[in-house]
Design a protein around this motif. Sequence first.
Motif, short mmCIF file in Angstrom:
data_model
loop_
_atom_site.label_atom_id
_atom_site.label_comp_id
_atom_site.label_asym_id
_atom_site.label_seq_id
_atom_site.Cartn_x
_atom_site.Cartn_y
_atom_site.Cartn_z
N MET B 115 0.87 -1.20 0.00
CA MET B 115 0.00 0.00 0.00
C MET B 115 0.89 1.23 0.00
O MET B 115 1.85 1.31 0.79
CB MET B 115 -0.87 0.02 1.26
N LEU B 122 -4.67 6.79 -0.21
CA LEU B 122 -4.14 5.59 -0.88
C LEU B 122 -3.91 5.90 -2.35
O LEU B 122 -4.79 6.45 -3.03
CB LEU B 122 -5.13 4.44 -0.74
N HIS B 124 -2.83 4.55 -6.26
CA HIS B 124 -3.03 3.33 -7.05
C HIS B 124 -1.98 3.28 -8.15
O HIS B 124 -2.29 3.52 -9.32
CB HIS B 124 -4.45 3.33 -7.63
N ARG B 127 0.58 -1.43 -11.64
CA ARG B 127 1.28 -2.67 -11.32
C ARG B 127 1.41 -3.50 -12.58
O ARG B 127 0.40 -3.91 -13.17
CB ARG B 127 0.53 -3.47 -10.25
N SER B 140 5.77 -2.68 -9.34
CA SER B 140 5.38 -1.27 -9.52
C SER B 140 6.58 -0.39 -9.22
O SER B 140 7.51 -0.80 -8.52
CB SER B 140 4.19 -0.91 -8.64
N ASP B 173 -8.86 -3.79 1.53
CA ASP B 173 -9.50 -2.46 1.39
C ASP B 173 -9.78 -1.83 2.75
O ASP B 173 -9.58 -0.62 2.94
CB ASP B 173 -10.81 -2.58 0.60
#
Lengths: 96, 386
Positions: B115, B122, B124, B127, B140, B173
């Motif tokens: 994370m 957060l 994103h 990846r 990533s 999540d």
Amino acid sequence: MEAKVHVQICVGTACHIMGAADLITIEDLVAEPLREYIEVKGVSCLELCRDETRGKPPFVIIDGETMCEATLDKVLHRIERQAEKLIDEKKRHAGS
Amino acid sequence: MELFIDISELAIRKHGESLCGDQSKTARTKDKTLIVLSDGLGSGVKASILATLTTEIIIRMLKADVGLTDVVETVIGTLPVCKKRKIAYSTFAIMEILHPDCTYKIVNFDSPAAMVFREGQLMHPVRDTIRIQDREIFVSEGKLENGDFVCFLSDGILHAGLGTKMNFGWGWDNVAQHIEKRLHEPPQCAWEVAHNVLAETYSLYGGKPGDDASIVGILARHQNRLTILTGPPLSRESEGAIIRRFLKSEGRKVVCGGTTGNIVARHLNTEVEVEIKTMTAEVPPLGRLPGIDLLTEGIITMSKTLQWLQDCDFDPETLPSQKDAAVLLAREILTADVIHFIVGQSINEFYQNPEFSKYVSIRKNLIRELAFLLDQQGREVTVEYC
């Protein structure tokens, strides 16, 4: 300003090891009527321990006069006597 | 200013097990910071051995500048696979951060996705999926900025509460949301967030973790620098330049020593103000000088500080709460990432006196020991003698 007996306790390394820590309670041990005439402070290393001719630590300065190998009893005795002198002088001035 | 990578590795064992089957390892070199988290299959001794082997191999290869792809290929090719479940005996996640620009690569193999949080939100990151020996690896990349928080979790955290407080376990999540809430208040260190997550994990398991659970928290922040001046310089001629340099140094400034304090006071055209009420039987009092963050006596205080650091195992949370000079000095040291000692070598002849207590060590030995231990703890320490 009220005259006071000025007490400075050296808090350097040698003095601490040789007993300066015992001296911080001195204010609480002074006889009650004399307490307002005494001011106790810590002072940064006076470096007196470097000079053998000045005696051994712990060092305390009372009204500009250096005491070596200071103990609670010795300091208490001196400062109470000096405080009593101040009270006597105050009374004399008040009387005249 | 170059960012400091603050890392906190925390774990709890599965209830009833004597060893944790998760292992983490970090390493810092001049050019990079390396973080690895591995989860051994199952739990207990066997899992611990597998995870330890995995982290050791990865860290050693990366420290030897073997490319990340080569490292991953080698480890995957070496890892035994469970014939029944067709899964590797250990998983791993790797982060490689390059200095000084803090670009990074993250690799996840069979492990929860890392994370990455920026400004408390957060992120994103993209990846990529690559295949190595028929196994899926996620990669990533990015660049850390001041305040970024990254964490790696083992699946023991994601499964917390399963069958009790949570139908499907805490879940990725929900953990991410929990961390976002915690980051509303910017943390001072990685430990604050990592500890918060692990404490919640423990609570969700009702105090009896059903699996090993680990977190590695990484916080990119500004370096905390500390300069400690202790002891009068040998030469009075060089005193002025040394004091001026000390007073201009970046970060926090500490003076340890009565004579040293007097020298600094002289340069500041003032006198040390002693706070006599802070004196104890064991530790001389604090002093005060403008611009100096902490002023203490010298060797008695530093000896006691060294003892506190060892007793509390270099963990500031376990330092006592009293505010004497030794504890405050320990706290300053533990808060710092980079510590520079300026050690004056002038000796007070009285210290050779046999009436002196045996525990008082001369300054140089004390600093040497302190520097060694702090270096072992991962702090950057330099010592300058004058």
